[in-house]
Design a protein around this motif. Sequence first.
Motif, short mmCIF file in Angstrom:
data_model
loop_
_atom_site.label_atom_id
_atom_site.label_comp_id
_atom_site.label_asym_id
_atom_site.label_seq_id
_atom_site.Cartn_x
_atom_site.Cartn_y
_atom_site.Cartn_z
N LYS A 249 6.66 3.42 10.05
CA LYS A 249 5.52 2.67 10.62
C LYS A 249 4.58 2.19 9.52
O LYS A 249 4.08 1.07 9.56
CB LYS A 249 4.76 3.50 11.65
CG LYS A 249 5.50 3.65 12.95
CD LYS A 249 4.66 4.39 13.97
CE LYS A 249 5.43 4.54 15.27
NZ LYS A 249 4.63 5.20 16.31
N LEU A 250 4.34 3.04 8.53
CA LEU A 250 3.48 2.64 7.42
C LEU A 250 4.16 1.56 6.58
O LEU A 250 3.53 0.59 6.17
CB LEU A 250 3.10 3.84 6.55
CG LEU A 250 2.24 3.53 5.33
CD1 LEU A 250 0.95 2.79 5.72
CD2 LEU A 250 1.92 4.80 4.57
N ALA A 251 5.44 1.73 6.34
CA ALA A 251 6.18 0.72 5.59
C ALA A 251 6.11 -0.63 6.31
O ALA A 251 5.90 -1.67 5.68
CB ALA A 251 7.64 1.15 5.40
N ALA A 252 6.23 -0.61 7.62
CA ALA A 252 6.15 -1.85 8.39
C ALA A 252 4.76 -2.49 8.28
O ALA A 252 4.65 -3.71 8.16
CB ALA A 252 6.48 -1.57 9.86
N LYS A 253 3.72 -1.66 8.30
CA LYS A 253 2.36 -2.19 8.14
C LYS A 253 2.19 -2.86 6.78
O LYS A 253 1.62 -3.93 6.65
CB LYS A 253 1.32 -1.08 8.29
CG LYS A 253 1.08 -0.63 9.70
CD LYS A 253 0.00 0.45 9.72
CE LYS A 253 -0.20 1.01 11.10
NZ LYS A 253 -1.23 2.05 11.11
N LEU A 254 2.70 -2.20 5.74
CA LEU A 254 2.57 -2.74 4.38
C LEU A 254 3.34 -4.05 4.24
O LEU A 254 2.82 -5.01 3.65
CB LEU A 254 3.07 -1.71 3.36
CG LEU A 254 2.14 -0.52 3.15
CD1 LEU A 254 2.88 0.64 2.50
CD2 LEU A 254 0.93 -0.93 2.33
N VAL A 255 4.53 -4.10 4.77
CA VAL A 255 5.31 -5.34 4.72
C VAL A 255 4.58 -6.42 5.52
O VAL A 255 4.51 -7.58 5.10
CB VAL A 255 6.74 -5.11 5.25
CG1 VAL A 255 7.47 -6.43 5.44
CG2 VAL A 255 7.51 -4.22 4.29
N GLY A 256 4.00 -6.05 6.64
CA GLY A 256 3.23 -7.00 7.44
C GLY A 256 1.99 -7.50 6.71
O GLY A 256 1.65 -8.68 6.81
N ASP A 257 1.35 -6.62 5.97
CA ASP A 257 0.18 -7.03 5.19
C ASP A 257 0.56 -8.09 4.16
O ASP A 257 -0.13 -9.09 3.99
CB ASP A 257 -0.45 -5.83 4.47
CG ASP A 257 -1.03 -4.80 5.42
OD1 ASP A 257 -1.28 -5.14 6.60
OD2 ASP A 257 -1.23 -3.66 4.98
N LYS A 258 1.67 -7.85 3.48
CA LYS A 258 2.14 -8.82 2.48
C LYS A 258 2.52 -10.14 3.15
O LYS A 258 2.16 -11.22 2.68
CB LYS A 258 3.33 -8.25 1.71
CG LYS A 258 3.86 -9.21 0.67
CD LYS A 258 5.05 -8.63 -0.07
CE LYS A 258 5.60 -9.63 -1.07
NZ LYS A 258 6.77 -9.11 -1.77
N ALA A 259 3.22 -10.05 4.26
CA ALA A 259 3.66 -11.25 4.96
C ALA A 259 2.47 -12.06 5.47
O ALA A 259 2.48 -13.29 5.43
CB ALA A 259 4.58 -10.87 6.13
N ALA A 260 1.44 -11.36 5.95
CA ALA A 260 0.27 -12.05 6.50
C ALA A 260 -0.43 -12.92 5.47
O ALA A 260 -0.89 -14.02 5.77
CB ALA A 260 -0.71 -11.04 7.08
N VAL A 261 -0.49 -12.45 4.24
CA VAL A 261 -1.18 -13.24 3.21
C VAL A 261 -0.27 -14.26 2.54
O VAL A 261 -0.74 -15.20 1.93
CB VAL A 261 -1.84 -12.34 2.13
CG1 VAL A 261 -2.92 -11.49 2.76
CG2 VAL A 261 -0.83 -11.50 1.40
N SER A 262 1.03 -14.08 2.71
CA SER A 262 1.95 -15.04 2.11
C SER A 262 2.36 -16.12 3.09
O SER A 262 3.00 -17.10 2.71
CB SER A 262 3.21 -14.33 1.57
OG SER A 262 3.99 -13.86 2.65
N GLY A 263 2.00 -15.93 4.36
CA GLY A 263 2.35 -16.92 5.38
C GLY A 263 3.78 -16.80 5.88
O GLY A 263 4.26 -17.63 6.62
N ARG A 264 4.48 -15.74 5.49
CA ARG A 264 5.86 -15.54 5.90
C ARG A 264 5.92 -14.45 6.96
O ARG A 264 5.51 -13.32 6.70
CB ARG A 264 6.70 -15.14 4.69
CG ARG A 264 8.15 -15.00 5.00
CD ARG A 264 8.93 -14.72 3.74
NE ARG A 264 10.34 -14.59 4.08
CZ ARG A 264 11.22 -14.07 3.29
NH1 ARG A 264 10.89 -13.63 2.10
NH2 ARG A 264 12.48 -13.98 3.65
N PRO A 265 6.44 -14.74 8.13
CA PRO A 265 6.52 -13.72 9.17
C PRO A 265 7.37 -12.53 8.74
O PRO A 265 8.38 -12.70 8.08
CB PRO A 265 7.18 -14.44 10.35
CG PRO A 265 7.04 -15.89 10.05
CD PRO A 265 6.96 -16.01 8.56
N VAL A 266 6.95 -11.34 9.13
CA VAL A 266 7.67 -10.12 8.79
C VAL A 266 9.11 -10.17 9.30
O VAL A 266 10.03 -9.75 8.63
CB VAL A 266 6.96 -8.87 9.36
CG1 VAL A 266 7.75 -7.62 9.09
CG2 VAL A 266 5.57 -8.76 8.79
#
Length: 112
Positions: A79-96
């Motif tokens: 769950k934490l890994a998913a949040k971190l990947v989502g954080d990166k995706a959110a700022v890069s404009g790429r959906p998780v």
Amino acid sequence: MSRYTITITGTVTGKVRSDPDAVIGYDPPLRTYFLQAFPHEETDEPGLWLGTHDRAFETLEDLRRAAISHGYDLPLPPKLAAKLVGDKAAVSGRPVRDTIFGQMLKHLNQPK
């Protein structure tokens, strides 16, 4: 910047230590995941600080390998890994969901 508290354990100068207040996150300006743990006894700087320069750790696996190479265990719940990947995706404009890791998480979260 995202920041999450985790527990890091490691062997430093022959002693096993644990830091329940370690911080992991994603730093958008530096485009890297980072890890901070074990406050230094004499300064305000962390004793372990990974991810301090541009694109140092572009994947969580890169960060995990670096932590291990310094003698630290980096347990990362899905769950934490998913949040971190989502954080990166959110700022890069790429959906998780379009990332390899996102596809793997989707597969793992499907009912069996």
